[in-house]
Design a protein around this motif. Sequence first.
Motif, short mmCIF file in Angstrom:
data_model
loop_
_atom_site.label_atom_id
_atom_site.label_comp_id
_atom_site.label_asym_id
_atom_site.label_seq_id
_atom_site.Cartn_x
_atom_site.Cartn_y
_atom_site.Cartn_z
N PRO A 184 4.82 -8.23 -0.33
CA PRO A 184 4.90 -6.86 -0.86
C PRO A 184 6.23 -6.66 -1.59
O PRO A 184 7.26 -7.18 -1.16
CB PRO A 184 4.82 -5.98 0.38
N GLU A 185 6.15 -5.97 -2.69
CA GLU A 185 7.37 -5.66 -3.43
C GLU A 185 8.14 -4.59 -2.68
O GLU A 185 7.54 -3.64 -2.16
CB GLU A 185 7.02 -5.15 -4.83
N PRO A 186 9.46 -4.72 -2.61
CA PRO A 186 10.22 -3.66 -1.96
C PRO A 186 10.11 -2.37 -2.76
O PRO A 186 10.11 -2.38 -3.98
CB PRO A 186 11.65 -4.19 -1.94
N ARG A 187 9.99 -1.26 -2.07
CA ARG A 187 9.89 0.02 -2.76
C ARG A 187 11.28 0.63 -2.88
O ARG A 187 12.14 0.38 -2.05
CB ARG A 187 8.95 0.96 -2.02
N PRO A 188 11.48 1.45 -3.89
CA PRO A 188 12.78 2.11 -4.04
C PRO A 188 13.00 3.11 -2.90
O PRO A 188 12.05 3.67 -2.35
CB PRO A 188 12.69 2.84 -5.37
#
Length: 65
Positions: free
Chosen positions: A7-11
Motif C-alpha cells: 500500500p502506498e503511504p497516505r499523506p
Amino acid sequence: MLEYPRPEPRPATLLERLTGAGIGEERARSVITAGGVRVAGHEEPVTDPEASVPWPTPWELLPSS
C-alpha cells in the motif's frame, strides 16, 4: 515467489500534523473547525481535520480574535 502489493503511504491529515506537534486532539479539532489554522497554498483557513497536509507543507495557527 509470491509478491504482494504494497500500500502506498497516505499523506498526513491536518489533525495528525497538529497532534504530532504536541497539541491535544480535542484542542486541535476545536481550533481546526473554528477556522484557526492556515495551510500553505490555501487562501482561507482549513476547517476540515481530515484535510490532507503532507509533510513538509507548512501550517500556522492563527491568532484568536
